[in-house]
Motif scaffolding. Structure first.
Motif, PDB file in Angstrom:
ATOM      1  N   LYS A  61       3.775  14.659 -19.498  1.00 58.57           N
ATOM      2  CA  LYS A  61       3.225  15.238 -18.263  1.00 58.57           C
ATOM      3  C   LYS A  61       3.219  14.181 -17.162  1.00 58.57           C
ATOM      4  O   LYS A  61       2.790  13.042 -17.411  1.00 58.57           O
ATOM      5  N   VAL A  62       3.688  14.579 -15.983  1.00 54.54           N
ATOM      6  CA  VAL A  62       3.605  13.652 -14.849  1.00 54.54           C
ATOM      7  C   VAL A  62       2.629  14.246 -13.836  1.00 54.54           C
ATOM      8  O   VAL A  62       2.785  15.392 -13.403  1.00 54.54           O
ATOM      9  N   TYR A  63       1.610  13.486 -13.491  1.00 56.05           N
ATOM     10  CA  TYR A  63       0.622  13.907 -12.497  1.00 56.05           C
ATOM     11  C   TYR A  63       1.025  13.281 -11.172  1.00 56.05           C
ATOM     12  O   TYR A  63       1.027  12.050 -11.035  1.00 56.05           O
ATOM     13  N   VAL A  64       1.397  14.132 -10.218  1.00 55.87           N
ATOM     14  CA  VAL A  64       1.933  13.612  -8.960  1.00 55.87           C
ATOM     15  C   VAL A  64       0.982  13.896  -7.802  1.00 55.87           C
ATOM     16  O   VAL A  64       0.571  15.032  -7.595  1.00 55.87           O
ATOM     17  N   ALA A  65       0.691  12.825  -7.043  1.00 56.15           N
ATOM     18  CA  ALA A  65      -0.016  13.011  -5.770  1.00 56.15           C
ATOM     19  C   ALA A  65       0.944  12.552  -4.683  1.00 56.15           C
ATOM     20  O   ALA A  65       1.281  11.372  -4.604  1.00 56.15           O
ATOM     21  N   ASP A  66       1.435  13.512  -3.919  1.00 58.46           N
ATOM     22  CA  ASP A  66       2.394  13.220  -2.855  1.00 58.46           C
ATOM     23  C   ASP A  66       1.620  13.346  -1.545  1.00 58.46           C
ATOM     24  O   ASP A  66       1.294  14.442  -1.118  1.00 58.46           O
ATOM     25  N   ASN A  67       1.301  12.202  -0.950  1.00 64.58           N
ATOM     26  CA  ASN A  67       0.387  12.225   0.185  1.00 64.58           C
ATOM     27  C   ASN A  67       0.686  11.018   1.079  1.00 64.58           C
ATOM     28  O   ASN A  67       0.836   9.898   0.583  1.00 64.58           O
ATOM     29  N   ALA A  68       0.751  11.254   2.391  1.00 63.46           N
ATOM     30  CA  ALA A  68       1.106  10.177   3.338  1.00 63.46           C
ATOM     31  C   ALA A  68       0.118   8.998   3.241  1.00 63.46           C
ATOM     32  O   ALA A  68       0.489   7.851   3.518  1.00 63.46           O
ATOM     33  N   LEU A  69      -1.120   9.259   2.829  1.00 65.27           N
ATOM     34  CA  LEU A  69      -2.117   8.178   2.748  1.00 65.27           C
ATOM     35  C   LEU A  69      -1.849   7.249   1.553  1.00 65.27           C
ATOM     36  O   LEU A  69      -2.480   6.208   1.423  1.00 65.27           O
ATOM     37  N   LEU A  70      -0.925   7.648   0.678  1.00 62.86           N
ATOM     38  CA  LEU A  70      -0.633   6.821  -0.507  1.00 62.86           C
ATOM     39  C   LEU A  70       0.606   5.943  -0.295  1.00 62.86           C
ATOM     40  O   LEU A  70       1.084   5.294  -1.213  1.00 62.86           O
ATOM     41  N   GLU A  71       1.129   5.949   0.939  1.00 59.19           N
ATOM     42  CA  GLU A  71       2.312   5.147   1.220  1.00 59.19           C
ATOM     43  C   GLU A  71       2.129   4.428   2.541  1.00 59.19           C
ATOM     44  O   GLU A  71       1.812   5.089   3.538  1.00 59.19           O
ATOM     45  N   PRO A  72       2.300   3.113   2.670  1.00 55.05           N
ATOM     46  CA  PRO A  72       2.544   2.191   1.579  1.00 55.05           C
ATOM     47  C   PRO A  72       1.292   2.005   0.710  1.00 55.05           C
ATOM     48  O   PRO A  72       0.200   2.448   1.084  1.00 55.05           O
ATOM     49  N   TYR A  73       1.474   1.298  -0.395  1.00 55.91           N
ATOM     50  CA  TYR A  73       0.393   1.054  -1.341  1.00 55.91           C
ATOM     51  C   TYR A  73      -0.794   0.368  -0.682  1.00 55.91           C
ATOM     52  O   TYR A  73      -0.624  -0.602   0.056  1.00 55.91           O
ATOM     53  N   THR A  74      -1.990   0.907  -0.939  1.00 51.82           N
ATOM     54  CA  THR A  74      -3.216   0.157  -0.626  1.00 51.82           C
ATOM     55  C   THR A  74      -4.143   0.300  -1.838  1.00 51.82           C
ATOM     56  O   THR A  74      -4.135   1.334  -2.507  1.00 51.82           O
ATOM     57  N   THR A  75      -4.931  -0.707  -2.070  1.00 56.04           N
ATOM     58  CA  THR A  75      -5.804  -0.687  -3.243  1.00 56.04           C
ATOM     59  C   THR A  75      -6.785   0.470  -3.188  1.00 56.04           C
ATOM     60  O   THR A  75      -6.968   1.183  -4.184  1.00 56.04           O
ATOM     61  N   ASP A  76      -7.422   0.649  -2.031  1.00 55.27           N
ATOM     62  CA  ASP A  76      -8.491   1.651  -2.017  1.00 55.27           C
ATOM     63  C   ASP A  76      -7.960   3.071  -2.174  1.00 55.27           C
ATOM     64  O   ASP A  76      -8.541   3.863  -2.924  1.00 55.27           O
ATOM     65  N   ALA A  77      -6.828   3.408  -1.527  1.00 58.17           N
ATOM     66  CA  ALA A  77      -6.299   4.777  -1.651  1.00 58.17           C
ATOM     67  C   ALA A  77      -5.822   5.040  -3.081  1.00 58.17           C
ATOM     68  O   ALA A  77      -6.145   6.067  -3.688  1.00 58.17           O
ATOM     69  N   HIS A  78      -5.065   4.107  -3.648  1.00 63.19           N
ATOM     70  CA  HIS A  78      -4.530   4.319  -4.996  1.00 63.19           C
ATOM     71  C   HIS A  78      -5.651   4.327  -6.042  1.00 63.19           C
ATOM     72  O   HIS A  78      -5.642   5.142  -6.965  1.00 63.19           O
TER      73      HIS A  78
END
Ligand SMILES: Cc1cc2nc3c(=O)[nH]c(=O)nc-3n(C[C@H](O)[C@H](O)[C@H](O)COP(=O)(O)OP(=O)(O)OC[C@H]3O[C@@H](n4cnc5c(N)ncnc54)[C@H](O)[C@@H]3O)c2cc1C
Length: 325
Positions: A61-78
């Motif tokens: 199973k792949v759990y995908v969150a596709d969201n503009a706030l997750l790119e680029p990587y930040t510690t708090d969002a991820h």
């Protein structure tokens, strides 16, 4: 009850990093022993199309969150996105890469999930239904077996140590809402500077040609670059070379630099201090070129050449060129 062996996949600029497949294959092995499923968490923007690729390495199973706030990587969002999903699904094991991103993210999650973790592991196994992780300690002088009694049992795996084994599956893809509130995110990335050299990152390199104080100056690294180019290798350095300003800090291998585990590590003019060995001691084959026969690096090397590197390296380059021609 906690169930499922999960990994946090790493992608950059829309492509998986190799560690994602190493994590997935390792998770598959552990899940088969436990009779559980493998889950992968994929975060980013425009990444949904990538999810199926993880099936090639055994993900259920792949759990995908596709969201503009997750790119680029930040510690708090991820960390917020992963914590929310993990709390809802309660996996028994959660694996990360011991990469820059994996180390950063897992450290935050240990706090958010109030659990324990083994870092930079070189082996993992299941004993009595629990995860036991093996990690080097005291700069590689000994190994410790770590058991975390809280759930999820978290571990980060050293890149290039675990094999990525193909195992064709068509994973179920589950989209989830990361539940991010832009007003609560404290980190904002202003600029991302890409490494323009286009070389494979040291932590993912299959072959590394590394130079130390014995290189005598920055201008001499050209001989290592020539050898690296024909071998398809990445150039690394000891801290002495970095402190002298001969090489950038990102090239440093060792306890306070990068931990690498290539198939082949060629150490040129490096004495083999314990802090350097801590960063490259798990390389599959180590070749040392040093004019001092008593240099400690020879105790760890599979092949040693006692001679002047300025004579040996160009000769090696010439011979490899001939072999590859
Ligand atoms: C807290 C701490 C953290 C540290 N972290 C790191 C780290 O992350 N990475 C790291 O590398 N170090 C680290 N160090 C430093 C480490 O202790 C050593 O000082 C450093 O690794 C030495 O680098 P070197 O081998 O290039 O230099 P040296 O120890 O000076 O060795 C140079 C070698 O080159 C050989 N040589 C010289 N000329 C030639 C020639 N012409 N041909 C062949 N051989 C030649 C010499 O025989 C010698 O063995 C750390 C130290 C501390 C205290």
């Amino acid at each position: 009850m906690a169930k499922g062996v999960w990994i946090v996949a790493e992608q950059r600029y829309g492509a998986f990093r190799k560690i994602s497949f190493e994590l997935t294959s390792t998770a598959r092995k552990l899940a088969d022993q436990l009779g559980e499923e493998v889950g992968a968490i994929l975060l980013g923007s425009g990444v949904e199309g990538l999810a199926g690729e993880l099936g090639k390495y055994g993900v259920d199973k792949v759990y995908v969150a596709d969201n503009a706030l997750l790119e680029p990587y930040t510690t708090d969002a991820h960390a917020a996105a992963v914590a929310r999903l993990v709390k809802e699904n309660n996996p028994s094991i959660l694996l990360f890469g011991a990469s820059a991103q994996g180390k950063d993210l897992s450290a935050r999650l240990v706090g958010k999930l109030m659990t324990g973790m083994a870092t930079d592991c070189v082996d993992v196994k299941i004993v009595d239904g629990k995860l036991i992780s093996l990690r080097p300690m005291y700069a590689g002088k000994c190994y410790g077996e770590i058991l975390t009694s809280s759930f999820p049992q978290m571990a980060s795996l050293r890149p290039n140590v675990f094999p990525a084994i193909e195992n064709s599956k068509t994973p179920e893809i589950i989209k989830f809402d990361p539940g991010l509130d832009p007003g609560q995110l404290k980190t904002k990335v202003l600029e991302v500077q890409k490494d323009t050299a286009g070389k494979v990152d040291l932590t993912e390199a299959n072959i590394i040609v590394s130079g130390g104080r014995g290189m005598k100056g920055p201008e001499n690294y050209v001989i290592l670059e020539e050898l690296a180019n024909i071998l398809g290798a990445t150039v690394g350095a000891s801290r002495a070379a970095v402190d002298a300003g001969w090489r950038p800090q990102k090239d440093q291998v060792g306890q306070t630099g990068k931990i690498v585990s290539p198939n082949l590590y060629i150490a040129c003019g490096i004495s083999g201090a314990i802090q350097h060995l801590a960063g490259m001691g798990t390389s599959k084959y180590i070749v040392a070129i040093n004019k001092d026969p008593d240099a400690p690096i020879f105790a760890r090397a599979d092949y040693g050449i006692v001679d002047d590197l300025f004579k040996v390296v160009p000769e090696l380059t010439k011979e490899v060129k001939k072999l590859l021609a």
